[in-house]
Design a protein around this motif. Structure first.
Motif, PDB file in Angstrom:
ATOM      1  N   ASP A  75      50.409  37.438  25.134  1.00 39.10           N
ATOM      2  CA  ASP A  75      48.960  37.631  25.245  1.00 39.10           C
ATOM      3  C   ASP A  75      48.654  38.670  26.314  1.00 39.10           C
ATOM      4  N   LEU A  76      47.558  39.395  26.136  1.00 43.90           N
ATOM      5  CA  LEU A  76      47.099  40.356  27.127  1.00 43.90           C
ATOM      6  C   LEU A  76      46.642  39.607  28.371  1.00 43.90           C
ATOM      7  N   LYS A  77      47.234  39.950  29.513  1.00 41.68           N
ATOM      8  CA  LYS A  77      46.910  39.266  30.768  1.00 41.68           C
ATOM      9  C   LYS A  77      46.338  40.196  31.829  1.00 41.68           C
ATOM     10  N   LEU A  78      46.573  41.531  31.699  1.00 44.95           N
ATOM     11  CA  LEU A  78      46.222  42.436  32.785  1.00 44.95           C
ATOM     12  C   LEU A  78      45.973  43.842  32.265  1.00 44.95           C
ATOM     13  N   GLU A  79      44.949  44.495  32.823  1.00 43.12           N
ATOM     14  CA  GLU A  79      44.690  45.906  32.547  1.00 43.12           C
ATOM     15  C   GLU A  79      44.744  46.674  33.862  1.00 43.12           C
ATOM     16  N   PHE A  80      45.440  47.812  33.842  1.00 43.86           N
ATOM     17  CA  PHE A  80      45.477  48.740  34.970  1.00 43.86           C
ATOM     18  C   PHE A  80      44.524  49.896  34.665  1.00 43.86           C
ATOM     19  N   PHE A  81      43.891  50.460  35.705  1.00 45.64           N
ATOM     20  CA  PHE A  81      42.968  51.585  35.561  1.00 45.64           C
ATOM     21  C   PHE A  81      41.870  51.252  34.536  1.00 45.64           C
ATOM     22  N   ALA A  82      41.401  50.007  34.544  1.00 55.22           N
ATOM     23  CA  ALA A  82      40.397  49.570  33.568  1.00 55.22           C
ATOM     24  C   ALA A  82      39.115  50.389  33.669  1.00 55.22           C
ATOM     25  N   ASP A  83      38.816  50.884  34.859  1.00 54.13           N
ATOM     26  CA  ASP A  83      37.606  51.693  35.037  1.00 54.13           C
ATOM     27  C   ASP A  83      37.758  53.095  34.458  1.00 54.13           C
ATOM     28  N   GLN A  84      38.946  53.450  33.975  1.00 55.76           N
ATOM     29  CA  GLN A  84      39.168  54.753  33.360  1.00 55.76           C
ATOM     30  C   GLN A  84      39.297  54.678  31.840  1.00 55.76           C
ATOM     31  N   ALA A  85      39.113  53.491  31.261  1.00 52.16           N
ATOM     32  CA  ALA A  85      39.163  53.342  29.802  1.00 52.16           C
ATOM     33  C   ALA A  85      38.036  54.178  29.199  1.00 52.16           C
ATOM     34  N   PRO A  86      38.350  55.091  28.284  1.00 52.91           N
ATOM     35  CA  PRO A  86      37.341  56.020  27.771  1.00 52.91           C
ATOM     36  C   PRO A  86      36.433  55.415  26.695  1.00 52.91           C
ATOM     37  N   GLY A  87      35.365  54.766  27.136  1.00 55.26           N
ATOM     38  CA  GLY A  87      34.343  54.306  26.214  1.00 55.26           C
ATOM     39  C   GLY A  87      34.669  53.063  25.412  1.00 55.26           C
ATOM     40  N   TYR A  88      35.670  52.322  25.796  1.00 49.89           N
ATOM     41  CA  TYR A  88      35.961  51.074  25.106  1.00 49.89           C
ATOM     42  C   TYR A  88      36.341  50.028  26.134  1.00 49.89           C
ATOM     43  N   ALA A  89      36.270  48.791  25.729  1.00 46.12           N
ATOM     44  CA  ALA A  89      36.684  47.683  26.589  1.00 46.12           C
ATOM     45  C   ALA A  89      37.491  46.708  25.746  1.00 46.12           C
ATOM     46  N   LEU A  90      38.517  46.146  26.324  1.00 48.42           N
ATOM     47  CA  LEU A  90      39.319  45.145  25.629  1.00 48.42           C
ATOM     48  C   LEU A  90      38.717  43.774  25.877  1.00 48.42           C
ATOM     49  N   ALA A  91      38.584  43.009  24.813  1.00 47.89           N
ATOM     50  CA  ALA A  91      37.992  41.680  24.911  1.00 47.89           C
ATOM     51  C   ALA A  91      38.923  40.733  25.648  1.00 47.89           C
ATOM     52  N   GLY A  92      38.357  39.711  26.236  1.00 55.61           N
ATOM     53  CA  GLY A  92      39.147  38.681  26.884  1.00 55.61           C
ATOM     54  C   GLY A  92      38.770  38.489  28.333  1.00 55.61           C
ATOM     55  N   THR A  93      39.350  37.467  28.923  1.00 57.82           N
ATOM     56  CA  THR A  93      39.042  37.124  30.312  1.00 57.82           C
ATOM     57  C   THR A  93      40.196  37.476  31.241  1.00 57.82           C
ATOM     58  N   HIS A  94      41.115  38.333  30.783  1.00 57.58           N
ATOM     59  CA  HIS A  94      42.252  38.744  31.599  1.00 57.58           C
ATOM     60  C   HIS A  94      41.782  39.570  32.804  1.00 57.58           C
ATOM     61  N   ARG A  95      42.673  39.768  33.757  1.00 61.77           N
ATOM     62  CA  ARG A  95      42.362  40.538  34.961  1.00 61.77           C
ATOM     63  C   ARG A  95      42.245  42.023  34.623  1.00 61.77           C
ATOM     64  N   LYS A  96      41.243  42.684  35.180  1.00 62.79           N
ATOM     65  CA  LYS A  96      41.014  44.107  34.964  1.00 62.79           C
ATOM     66  C   LYS A  96      40.995  44.796  36.322  1.00 62.79           C
ATOM     67  N   MET A  97      42.034  45.579  36.612  1.00 65.15           N
ATOM     68  CA  MET A  97      42.153  46.253  37.900  1.00 65.15           C
ATOM     69  C   MET A  97      41.611  47.672  37.815  1.00 65.15           C
ATOM     70  N   THR A  98      40.874  48.097  38.835  1.00 63.21           N
ATOM     71  CA  THR A  98      40.364  49.467  38.913  1.00 63.21           C
ATOM     72  C   THR A  98      41.492  50.411  39.298  1.00 63.21           C
ATOM     73  N   ALA A  99      41.223  51.709  39.248  1.00 65.49           N
ATOM     74  CA  ALA A  99      42.206  52.707  39.669  1.00 65.49           C
ATOM     75  C   ALA A  99      42.610  52.478  41.128  1.00 65.49           C
ATOM     76  N   LYS A 100      41.632  52.233  41.978  1.00 62.55           N
ATOM     77  CA  LYS A 100      41.909  52.014  43.403  1.00 62.55           C
ATOM     78  C   LYS A 100      42.812  50.798  43.607  1.00 62.55           C
ATOM     79  N   GLU A 101      42.542  49.711  42.904  1.00 63.60           N
ATOM     80  CA  GLU A 101      43.363  48.499  43.020  1.00 63.60           C
ATOM     81  C   GLU A 101      44.779  48.735  42.487  1.00 63.60           C
ATOM     82  N   THR A 102      44.886  49.473  41.389  1.00 63.13           N
ATOM     83  CA  THR A 102      46.193  49.752  40.791  1.00 63.13           C
ATOM     84  C   THR A 102      47.041  50.607  41.719  1.00 63.13           C
TER      85      THR A 102
END
Length: 142
Positions: A103-130
């Motif tokens: 299962d999807l548990k984590l996204e890196f650079f989530a704030d750089q996703a170009p115009g889409y978002a992945l569904a779910g309640t997994h952790r989404k880290m920004t570029a700075k956090e990554t």
């Protein structure tokens, strides 16, 4: 949950990937380099440290001071993202049937996703956090 041996292949079948996965988890990275390398986000599996073995025509490309990417020398399939300092390898989820049922548990650079978002309640880290997680000394991208 017990550890599972997973096995997969690149598109042409020339590279075989094997790993141990104790805690099934899939991750997504939206950084510029991953998107350039895969034409989308890079999806990787969380495997037991040091358990990835690759057989076949594996090629690597040093994409930054602290990272490299592996690909099949025959078909070009993305094999892994790796950090140079510790030798960690994060295999492409696409090598394994049904992404090894992780299962999807984590996204890196989530704030750089170009115009889409992945569904779910997994952790989404920004570029700075990554970057703070993987390259705290340099502060450089990917």
């Amino acid at each position: 949950m017990s550890a599972a041996q997973i096995e997969g292949h690149c598109l042409c079948g020339e590279v075989t990937a094997r790993a141990i996965m104790s805690k099934p988890m899939m991750r997504a990275c939206h950084c510029d380099m991953c998107r350039s390398h895969t034409s989308s986000m890079f999806m990787s599996l969380g495997i037991d440290e040091g358990s990835l073995s690759l057989e076949g025509p594996v090629k690597t490309y040093r994409s930054s001071e602290w990272a490299e990417r592996g690909f099949c020398g025959t078909c070009g399939s993305t094999l892994f993202y790796g950090t140079v300092k510790d030798g960690a390898r994060h295999p492409s989820a696409g090598l394994f049937e049904n992404a090894a049922n992780a299962d999807l548990k984590l996204e890196f650079f989530a704030d750089q996703a170009p115009g889409y978002a992945l569904a779910g309640t997994h952790r989404k880290m920004t570029a700075k956090e990554t970057i703070a997680l993987f390259a705290p000394e340099t502060g450089e991208d990917q």
